[in-house]
Design a protein around this motif. Sequence first.
Motif, PDB file in Angstrom:
ATOM      1  N   LEU A 258      -8.616  15.171   2.803  1.00 30.65           N
ATOM      2  CA  LEU A 258      -8.134  15.172   1.426  1.00 30.65           C
ATOM      3  C   LEU A 258      -7.622  13.791   1.052  1.00 30.65           C
ATOM      4  N   PRO A 259      -7.708  13.423  -0.220  1.00 28.07           N
ATOM      5  CA  PRO A 259      -7.028  12.213  -0.678  1.00 28.07           C
ATOM      6  C   PRO A 259      -5.523  12.473  -0.720  1.00 28.07           C
ATOM      7  N   PRO A 260      -4.711  11.466  -0.958  1.00 29.03           N
ATOM      8  CA  PRO A 260      -3.268  11.710  -1.086  1.00 29.03           C
ATOM      9  C   PRO A 260      -2.970  12.674  -2.227  1.00 29.03           C
ATOM     10  N   SER A 261      -1.968  13.509  -2.043  1.00 29.14           N
ATOM     11  CA  SER A 261      -1.512  14.375  -3.132  1.00 29.14           C
ATOM     12  C   SER A 261      -0.780  13.527  -4.159  1.00 29.14           C
ATOM     13  N   PHE A 262      -0.536  14.097  -5.329  1.00 31.15           N
ATOM     14  CA  PHE A 262       0.228  13.378  -6.348  1.00 31.15           C
ATOM     15  C   PHE A 262       1.632  13.054  -5.828  1.00 31.15           C
ATOM     16  N   GLU A 263       2.191  14.006  -5.070  1.00 32.41           N
ATOM     17  CA  GLU A 263       3.528  13.828  -4.515  1.00 32.41           C
ATOM     18  C   GLU A 263       3.554  12.644  -3.543  1.00 32.41           C
ATOM     19  N   GLU A 264       2.556  12.576  -2.674  1.00 34.52           N
ATOM     20  CA  GLU A 264       2.485  11.475  -1.718  1.00 34.52           C
ATOM     21  C   GLU A 264       2.231  10.148  -2.423  1.00 34.52           C
ATOM     22  N   ALA A 265       1.338  10.172  -3.432  1.00 37.16           N
ATOM     23  CA  ALA A 265       1.026   8.947  -4.166  1.00 37.16           C
ATOM     24  C   ALA A 265       2.257   8.396  -4.880  1.00 37.16           C
ATOM     25  N   ALA A 266       3.080   9.290  -5.409  1.00 35.00           N
ATOM     26  CA  ALA A 266       4.288   8.851  -6.111  1.00 35.00           C
ATOM     27  C   ALA A 266       5.242   8.120  -5.172  1.00 35.00           C
ATOM     28  N   ARG A 267       5.214   8.495  -3.881  1.00 31.15           N
ATOM     29  CA  ARG A 267       6.090   7.851  -2.908  1.00 31.15           C
ATOM     30  C   ARG A 267       5.528   6.522  -2.411  1.00 31.15           C
ATOM     31  N   THR A 268       4.225   6.424  -2.304  1.00 28.68           N
ATOM     32  CA  THR A 268       3.635   5.282  -1.604  1.00 28.68           C
ATOM     33  C   THR A 268       2.996   4.239  -2.512  1.00 28.68           C
ATOM     34  N   GLU A 269       2.515   4.634  -3.679  1.00 26.69           N
ATOM     35  CA  GLU A 269       1.837   3.671  -4.552  1.00 26.69           C
ATOM     36  C   GLU A 269       2.845   2.835  -5.328  1.00 26.69           C
ATOM     37  N   LYS A 270       2.565   1.555  -5.429  1.00 30.52           N
ATOM     38  CA  LYS A 270       3.447   0.639  -6.137  1.00 30.52           C
ATOM     39  C   LYS A 270       2.705   0.020  -7.313  1.00 30.52           C
ATOM     40  N   PRO A 271       3.331  -0.024  -8.486  1.00 29.01           N
ATOM     41  CA  PRO A 271       2.690  -0.628  -9.662  1.00 29.01           C
ATOM     42  C   PRO A 271       2.273  -2.072  -9.389  1.00 29.01           C
ATOM     43  N   GLY A 272       1.067  -2.400  -9.792  1.00 30.14           N
ATOM     44  CA  GLY A 272       0.593  -3.770  -9.640  1.00 30.14           C
ATOM     45  C   GLY A 272      -0.113  -4.052  -8.330  1.00 30.14           C
ATOM     46  N   ASP A 273       0.128  -3.212  -7.308  1.00 29.47           N
ATOM     47  CA  ASP A 273      -0.554  -3.406  -6.030  1.00 29.47           C
ATOM     48  C   ASP A 273      -2.016  -2.993  -6.144  1.00 29.47           C
ATOM     49  N   GLN A 274      -2.906  -3.767  -5.559  1.00 29.24           N
ATOM     50  CA  GLN A 274      -4.314  -3.421  -5.547  1.00 29.24           C
ATOM     51  C   GLN A 274      -4.858  -3.622  -4.136  1.00 29.24           C
ATOM     52  N   PRO A 275      -5.274  -2.541  -3.474  1.00 35.45           N
ATOM     53  CA  PRO A 275      -5.805  -2.681  -2.112  1.00 35.45           C
ATOM     54  C   PRO A 275      -7.002  -3.630  -2.078  1.00 35.45           C
ATOM     55  N   VAL A 276      -7.178  -4.275  -0.953  1.00 33.79           N
ATOM     56  CA  VAL A 276      -8.299  -5.202  -0.777  1.00 33.79           C
ATOM     57  C   VAL A 276      -9.571  -4.410  -0.495  1.00 33.79           C
ATOM     58  N   CYS A 277     -10.663  -4.837  -1.113  1.00 34.31           N
ATOM     59  CA  CYS A 277     -11.961  -4.186  -0.928  1.00 34.31           C
ATOM     60  C   CYS A 277     -12.852  -5.072  -0.060  1.00 34.31           C
ATOM     61  N   TYR A 278     -13.397  -4.488   1.018  1.00 34.95           N
ATOM     62  CA  TYR A 278     -14.285  -5.228   1.912  1.00 34.95           C
ATOM     63  C   TYR A 278     -15.733  -4.736   1.852  1.00 34.95           C
ATOM     64  N   GLU A 279     -16.015  -3.812   0.944  1.00 36.65           N
ATOM     65  CA  GLU A 279     -17.356  -3.225   0.888  1.00 36.65           C
ATOM     66  C   GLU A 279     -18.477  -4.242   0.658  1.00 36.65           C
ATOM     67  N   PRO A 280     -18.292  -5.277  -0.174  1.00 32.59           N
ATOM     68  CA  PRO A 280     -19.398  -6.226  -0.386  1.00 32.59           C
ATOM     69  C   PRO A 280     -19.805  -6.997   0.871  1.00 32.59           C
ATOM     70  N   TRP A 281     -19.025  -6.876   1.940  1.00 35.43           N
ATOM     71  CA  TRP A 281     -19.367  -7.473   3.228  1.00 35.43           C
ATOM     72  C   TRP A 281     -19.885  -6.423   4.208  1.00 35.43           C
ATOM     73  N   ASN A 282     -19.203  -5.281   4.265  1.00 35.72           N
ATOM     74  CA  ASN A 282     -19.465  -4.294   5.318  1.00 35.72           C
ATOM     75  C   ASN A 282     -20.530  -3.268   4.970  1.00 35.72           C
ATOM     76  N   PHE A 283     -20.861  -3.154   3.703  1.00 35.06           N
ATOM     77  CA  PHE A 283     -21.665  -2.019   3.233  1.00 35.06           C
ATOM     78  C   PHE A 283     -22.703  -2.493   2.220  1.00 35.06           C
ATOM     79  N   VAL A 284     -23.802  -1.761   2.144  1.00 39.44           N
ATOM     80  CA  VAL A 284     -24.773  -1.997   1.078  1.00 39.44           C
ATOM     81  C   VAL A 284     -25.416  -0.664   0.705  1.00 39.44           C
ATOM     82  N   ARG A 285     -25.685  -0.521  -0.573  1.00 40.98           N
ATOM     83  CA  ARG A 285     -26.362   0.674  -1.064  1.00 40.98           C
ATOM     84  C   ARG A 285     -27.766   0.288  -1.493  1.00 40.98           C
ATOM     85  N   PHE A 286     -28.764   0.861  -0.810  1.00 36.83           N
ATOM     86  CA  PHE A 286     -30.154   0.650  -1.173  1.00 36.83           C
ATOM     87  C   PHE A 286     -30.548   1.725  -2.177  1.00 36.83           C
TER      88      PHE A 286
END
Length: 398
Positions: A258-286
């Motif tokens: 499951l993804p995080p619940s709303f309750e969990e997200a409210a505790r852990t997510e911080k405004p302005g924070d943006q996780p780093v994305c590595y998909e353009p290196w590790n992954f490709v969609r044909f």
Amino acid sequence: MPQNILSQWLNYFKNHRYQKNADIIYQESRDNIANVHGYPTRCFIEITDKCNLKCKFCGHSFIKVKRTNIPDSVIEKIKPLFPYMSEVWVVGFGESLIDPRFFDILAMIPKRIMTRYVSNGLLMNREAARKMVDLRLMDLCISIDAIDEASYFQTRGVNGFNKIIENIKVLNEIKQQKGSKYPELRLSYTFFRSNAEKFLDFIDLAHSLGAVCVSADYLTVYREDLIHESLFWDQELGNRVFKAAQEKCDKLGMILSLPPSFEEAARTEKPGDQPVCYEPWNFVRFRSNGQLSPCCVNDIQLGNLEEKSFDEIWNGKDYQEFRKQVNTFRYDLNCKQCIGWGIRKISDIRYHIKILDTEGKVVTHPEIHFDPARYQDLSLFNSRKTEPLLQANDLSQK
């Protein structure tokens, strides 16, 4: 040299090649290098973007573009990349079993690689199930979103639940006959507000069918007439169901994804924070039209394998520019409203509602927010005969 020793050496060099590449692309992604020496370790091969269903929550119900099957010439250009891969999904924006080449392509993938397939299960007849076992497909995810024929019709618009259950039972029968644990079965569920409380019964169904895992996710709203179905408008319900689901799976010994619940997200997510994305290196969609995309969410097209080699595209101008910008500012609407796990913010409405046009392009502005008062009473929408849900006076700029 004895055959078993030769095989061991060959496997060593194959694994060494893969691990060396994995180390290189890992470091290049962390160093934000645009012109890379490594190759992707995971991919989606979209054999076709055609589907046998037009589910109301899916783009197939309204996106009107030419559907294609992946050309054989493109498959030939993908095969040399397998030595660098650890995981291959034979899936995309369609039902792969529609294309009769599905099993030929699956057979091309080295047994060392984790093979995964997501299906609606309707076309998985006895012969298809036998081939999945014989070719050692490792992970099979059946997307059902229902616990009976009536609830299946509600989300899918057709009768098909009983057929899918029968197909799964046939697969289990063949696995038992052949003494194989593969493919391991997962059942997946999409949370609507109107079906969220049925998820606990869905877990029981999955357990009865021998599934090792149940996965579920929030509905991502692509159509205006489904905005009211987002769990975002009833977060208390979502939190309650998530907690009860985890307790049930723990008792049954099942894996719950499951993804995080709303309750969990409210505790852990911080405004302005943006996780780093590595998909353009590790992954490709044909994609089935020959185009390459950098992830399973963003439909941006960075080059066509019918026109260029993989290396020309992988380190081409467009791919390098995408890598440079993906973790700086979110210039691309698909990135700004990314629904990828680990990237999106559960507490932000913009990651639940992502309206698309008939070409599949994002049309909701990421700074627009919705008036909760309009959507919180689900009973207002049960008739399905309301006026268009997205009105000018519902929207305001932050």
